[in-house]
Design an enzyme around this catalytic site. Structure first.
Site, PDB file in Angstrom:
ATOM      1  N   ASP A 170     -14.610   2.803   7.857  1.00 28.03           N
ATOM      2  CA  ASP A 170     -13.522   3.672   7.395  1.00 28.03           C
ATOM      3  C   ASP A 170     -14.027   4.619   6.324  1.00 28.03           C
ATOM      4  OD1 ASP A 170     -10.796   4.629   6.930  1.00 28.03           O
ATOM      5  OD2 ASP A 170     -11.020   3.582   5.022  1.00 28.03           O
ATOM      6  N   LYS A 222      -8.016  -1.568   5.819  1.00 22.50           N
ATOM      7  CA  LYS A 222      -8.342  -1.984   4.445  1.00 22.50           C
ATOM      8  C   LYS A 222      -7.458  -3.150   4.007  1.00 22.50           C
ATOM      9  CE  LYS A 222      -8.226   2.384   2.995  1.00 22.50           C
ATOM     10  NZ  LYS A 222      -8.696   3.622   3.527  1.00 22.50           N
ATOM     11  N   SER A 246      -6.947   3.575   9.428  1.00 22.57           N
ATOM     12  CA  SER A 246      -7.704   3.583   8.170  1.00 22.57           C
ATOM     13  C   SER A 246      -6.993   2.716   7.118  1.00 22.57           C
ATOM     14  CB  SER A 246      -7.835   5.041   7.698  1.00 22.57           C
ATOM     15  OG  SER A 246      -8.140   5.137   6.348  1.00 22.57           O
ATOM     16  N   ARG A 267     -13.875  12.938   8.202  1.00 28.83           N
ATOM     17  CA  ARG A 267     -12.580  13.550   8.531  1.00 28.83           C
ATOM     18  C   ARG A 267     -12.179  14.563   7.470  1.00 28.83           C
ATOM     19  NH1 ARG A 267      -9.018   8.676   8.324  1.00 28.83           N
ATOM     20  NH2 ARG A 267      -7.341  10.158   8.574  1.00 28.83           N
ATOM     21  N   HIS A 287       0.849  -1.184   0.000  1.00 27.79           N
ATOM     22  CA  HIS A 287       0.000   0.000   0.000  1.00 27.79           C
ATOM     23  C   HIS A 287       0.885   1.235   0.000  1.00 27.79           C
ATOM     24  CE1 HIS A 287      -3.706   2.248   0.848  1.00 27.79           C
ATOM     25  NE2 HIS A 287      -2.908   3.071   1.515  1.00 27.79           N
TER      26      HIS A 287
HETATM   27  N1  URA Z   1      -5.262   6.976   3.055  1.00 27.92           N
HETATM   28  C1  URA Z   1      -6.202   6.243   3.714  1.00 27.92           C
HETATM   29  O1  URA Z   1      -6.614   5.188   3.235  1.00 27.92           O
HETATM   30  N2  URA Z   1      -6.666   6.712   4.889  1.00 27.92           N
HETATM   31  C2  URA Z   1      -6.255   7.859   5.453  1.00 27.92           C
HETATM   32  O2  URA Z   1      -6.705   8.210   6.521  1.00 27.92           O
HETATM   33  C3  URA Z   1      -5.279   8.614   4.752  1.00 27.92           C
HETATM   34  C4  URA Z   1      -4.795   8.144   3.563  1.00 27.92           C
END
Ligand code: URA
Length: 433
Positions: free
Chosen positions: A161, A187, A183, A168, A82
């Site tokens: 999320d 994922k 977050s 946010r 990621h």
């Molecule tokens: N990328 C994400 O998936 N979440 C965040 O909070 C910031 C960047």
């Protein structure tokens, strides 16, 4: 339990328990707790932070709010990667065929982009016919048969999320390390990864502007992985200028092809090989960095890497001929050269400004519903450290819009010049295991 008590508790810096975290995450997803109370709680988290246990509980509460993909039908350790996001970042598409060529299964779930340029899925959709909405069965079948596959994130992955991220975004609570870390990690865990390699970007084009902040974020995510028994390695890489020479969807596919043919830019190739090496190490199949890196260089020079990318395109219904004839990718009507108004060495290139220009040209979305123009983008002819004369082209814009006022001015503002050659920039700053 009352949400107002949790807000007051966090406001004075006390830690929340697992039950309390589950309570507000589930209550928010079910619509029982309103936006304004979650906003107040997240602002308290923003200022007071969270300890390692709270962050691990928040991650798992996000994971458990939706579907968890079961990849147990794939043999071997599934390693995911990621990136925290950057301009011209096409590393995912380079590492899939590289790592798969080493016999390590790559089951990649990726998202679309919002802002700047498209996400990995948008980039792939510039290849005619390429399908990214495979069923989980077909996804697993591809990985077992060919060693790799890529799909778009399912709609029901980590809904908590999705909801809190949107909140946010409009309440000034995105740039909180515990909130970003939970977050991202939620994922990856929900999409079935056994091990995770994180590319944490630092610099003008990244969320984290300083190495200190990037290190904190990287350490936080590695700690979450550790507490949840998922091997996690974080690589901190540079985002003070766009990665490689191409920004935009079809443009970036073209550059992926160049890197896999061994003709890629040095920064792009180095970061991709480093991430792929750590993915191989995280899988447990390889141990030593230098020899694995050298093996991956061989995978490129022998033609195996580009053949594997062609195979990936074929098995997902795309036209593999674009590998030999990249001109078959979408082409823009207009190609506009941007000439330098100054002479000197380029000392800085503001990645964020260049990303925003690419978005205005059509390569990214301002709103979720916007359509991407796959042909739009920017080709960077000069990068930091290059010498430029007045009227020499700095970059080429590709667009289908005839009238783009201010774009040239905005783009020129992204470049800073000096009269002596700047120090060579680092591509990789740190690795946290
Ligand atoms: N990328 C994400 O998936 N979440 C965040 O909070 C910031 C960047």
């Amino acid at each position: 339990m009352r949400i107002v008590d949790l807000i007051n508790k966090k406001k004075i810096g006390q830690a929340l328990t697992r039950e309390e975290i589950d309570f507000f995450v589930q209550g928010y997803v079910k619509g029982e707790i309103p936006d304004y109370q979650i906003s107040a709680l997240y602002m308290a988290i923003y200022f007071q932070g969270m300890n390692d246990e709270e962050i691990a509980h928040l991650t798992m509460a996000y994971v458990n709010s939706g579907e968890v993909i079961d990849l147990s039908g794939i043999t071997g350790v599934k390693v995911d990667k990621h990136s925290t996001g950057g301009v011209g970042d096409k590393i995912s598409l380079i590492v899939i065929p590289l790592v798969a060529s080493l016999g390590i299964p790559v089951a990649k779930m990726s998202g679309r982009g919002l802002g700047h340029t498209g996400g990995t899925i948008d980039k792939l959709e510039s290849i005619q016919g390429f399908k990214t909405d495979l069923s989980t069965e077909d996804f697993i079948k591809n990985v077992n048969e060919y060693g790799m596959s890529i799909v778009g994130q399912t709609a029901n992955l980590t809904p908590a999320d999705k909801l809190t991220y949107a909140l946010r975004d409009v309440t000034g609570t995105v740039d909180s390390i515990p909130l970003i870390a939970s977050s991202i990690m939620s994922k990856k865990i929900a999409s079935g990864a056994d091990a995770i390699v994180l590319d944490v970007k630092v610099g003008s084009g990244a969320f984290m502007k300083s190495l200190e902040e990037a290190t904190k974020l990287a350490e936080c995510m590695v700690q979450i992985g550790k507490s949840l028994n998922k091997k996690t390695i974080a690589v901190i890489s540079d985002m003070n200028q766009p990665l490689g020479h191409e920004v935009g969807n079809a443009n970036e596919i073209k550059e992926v092809i160049s890197v896999l043919k061994g003709k890629g830019a040095e920064d792009e190739t180095t970061v991709a090989l480093t991430i792929a090496t750590y993915m191989a190490i995280a899988s447990g199949k390889y141990q030593d960095f230098d020899s694995t890196y050298a093996k991956l260089e061989e995978v490129i020079s022998s033609g195996q890497a580009i053949a594997k990318f062609k195979e990936l395109i074929s098995i997902q219904g795309g036209d593999p001929q674009i590998v030999d004839e990249p001109t078959k990718l979408p082409q823009a009507k207009f190609q506009i050269e941007i000439l330098s108004e100054k002479s000197g060495y380029i000392s800085e290139m503001d990645a964020e400004k260049i990303g925003l220009v690419a978005m205005v040209l059509g390569a990214g979305r301002k709103k979720k519903e916007d359509l991407i123009d796959h042909a739009a983008g920017v080709t960077l002819l000069k990068k930091v450290g290059d010498y430029v004369k007045v009227d020499e082209p700095l970059c080429i814009l590709q667009t289908n819009h005839a009238n783009l006022k201010n774009v040239e001015i905005d783009l020129l503002k992204a470049y800073t010049f000096q009269d002596h050659k700047p120090k060579q920039m680092k591509y990789i700053y740190k690795v946290i295991e």
